[in-house]
Design a protein around this motif. Structure first.
Motif, short mmCIF file in Angstrom:
data_model
loop_
_atom_site.label_atom_id
_atom_site.label_comp_id
_atom_site.label_asym_id
_atom_site.label_seq_id
_atom_site.Cartn_x
_atom_site.Cartn_y
_atom_site.Cartn_z
N ILE A 79 15.38 -17.17 -10.27
CA ILE A 79 16.46 -16.42 -9.49
C ILE A 79 17.36 -17.19 -8.93
O ILE A 79 16.92 -18.11 -7.96
CB ILE A 79 15.59 -15.40 -8.75
N CYS A 80 18.83 -16.88 -9.25
CA CYS A 80 19.65 -17.28 -8.52
C CYS A 80 19.70 -16.99 -7.16
O CYS A 80 19.78 -15.88 -6.77
CB CYS A 80 21.18 -17.33 -9.06
N ARG A 81 19.59 -17.88 -6.10
CA ARG A 81 19.84 -17.65 -4.57
C ARG A 81 21.04 -18.38 -3.86
O ARG A 81 20.90 -18.36 -2.92
CB ARG A 81 18.62 -17.93 -4.03
N SER A 84 27.18 -16.29 -4.34
CA SER A 84 27.63 -15.11 -4.96
C SER A 84 26.50 -14.39 -5.19
O SER A 84 26.72 -13.07 -4.80
CB SER A 84 28.34 -15.64 -6.23
N CYS A 85 25.38 -14.81 -5.57
CA CYS A 85 24.05 -13.91 -5.90
C CYS A 85 23.67 -13.17 -4.71
O CYS A 85 23.20 -12.20 -4.85
CB CYS A 85 23.24 -14.74 -6.89
N ARG A 86 23.60 -14.06 -3.83
CA ARG A 86 22.92 -13.67 -2.45
C ARG A 86 23.95 -12.46 -2.00
O ARG A 86 23.50 -11.40 -1.47
CB ARG A 86 23.26 -14.88 -1.42
N TYR A 110 19.84 -22.55 -7.89
CA TYR A 110 21.20 -22.61 -7.31
C TYR A 110 22.46 -22.44 -8.10
O TYR A 110 22.90 -23.63 -8.24
CB TYR A 110 21.13 -23.58 -6.01
N CYS A 111 22.68 -21.37 -8.63
CA CYS A 111 23.93 -20.97 -9.64
C CYS A 111 23.28 -21.43 -10.94
O CYS A 111 23.02 -22.56 -11.49
CB CYS A 111 24.95 -21.78 -9.21
N LEU A 112 23.62 -20.28 -11.82
CA LEU A 112 23.37 -20.49 -13.28
C LEU A 112 24.59 -20.41 -14.07
O LEU A 112 24.68 -20.24 -15.15
CB LEU A 112 22.41 -19.23 -13.68
N GLY A 113 25.85 -20.71 -12.99
CA GLY A 113 27.19 -20.45 -13.93
C GLY A 113 27.55 -19.03 -14.47
O GLY A 113 28.36 -18.97 -15.12
N ALA A 114 26.78 -18.20 -13.76
CA ALA A 114 27.03 -16.85 -14.23
C ALA A 114 27.51 -16.02 -12.74
O ALA A 114 27.40 -14.79 -12.56
CB ALA A 114 25.93 -16.22 -14.60
N CYS A 115 28.22 -16.45 -11.84
CA CYS A 115 28.72 -16.07 -10.56
C CYS A 115 29.60 -14.88 -10.54
O CYS A 115 29.13 -13.72 -9.76
CB CYS A 115 29.42 -16.82 -9.88
N ALA A 116 30.43 -14.48 -11.68
CA ALA A 116 31.20 -13.42 -11.71
C ALA A 116 30.21 -12.23 -12.33
O ALA A 116 30.66 -11.03 -12.23
CB ALA A 116 32.18 -13.53 -13.09
S1 FES Z 1 25.78 -17.94 -7.45
FE1 FES Z 1 24.22 -17.22 -8.96
S2 FES Z 1 25.15 -17.40 -10.87
FE2 FES Z 1 26.37 -18.62 -9.41
#
Ligand code: FES
Length: 145
Positions: A79-81, A84-86, A110-116
């Motif tokens: 899980i991205c934390r 953006s995901c937070r 910490y970031c999966l490259g899917a922030c959008a």
């Molecule tokens: S911050 Fe979650 S995918 Fe980039």
């Protein structure tokens, strides 16, 4: 050593990497790709071959979150934390994930490259976007036979 990493297999991996500049990380990735983690029995031979201390080796392994020191479970939810995901509710996903079956590893990334498309997670290598807690709960049901 393990079912998939014998002493001979480890020795072959070490020989493939020994003497190469920056051999440690590629060797650790190769070991983990072979058996899913870095087993205790591999520490001394790797440290000896690369002429580093066991403490240095353990430090490198623990620094990089992708290296495991124990055998993985059947499933892996990351899980991205990151920011953006937070901002889009990853904490609710984290809470929902605590009800995962015992055969599932729950990890932070910490970031999966899917922030959008936040909040995002990865389940068994599959990227999941715009998640919510209800969809997290359905992941466990999808795996039932
Ligand atoms: S911050 Fe979650 S995918 Fe980039």
């Amino acid at each position: 050593m393990t079912d998939t990493l014998t002493e001979d297999a480890l020795a072959a991996l070490i020989e493939q990497h020994r003497g190469r500049r920056g051999a440690l990380l590629p060797l650790l990735h190769a070991v983990q790709a072979t058996c899913g983690y870095i087993p205790d029995a591999a520490i001394a031979p790797i440290a000896s071959a690369l002429r580093i201390s066991r403490a240095e080796l353990e430090g490198v392994i623990s620094f990089y979150a992708d290296f495991r020191r124990s055998a993985p479970n059947a499933h892996r939810l990351r899980i991205c934390r990151a920011e953006s995901c937070r901002a889009m509710g990853s904490e609710a996903l984290w809470q929902a994930a605590q009800s995962a079956p015992s055969d599932t590893d729950i990890e932070v990334v910490y970031c999966l490259g899917a922030c959008a498309a936040s909040p995002a997670a990865e389940y068994d290598g599959r990227l999941l976007c715009r998640l919510d807690a209800a969809r997290i709960a359905r992941l466990w049901q999808e795996d039932q036979p």
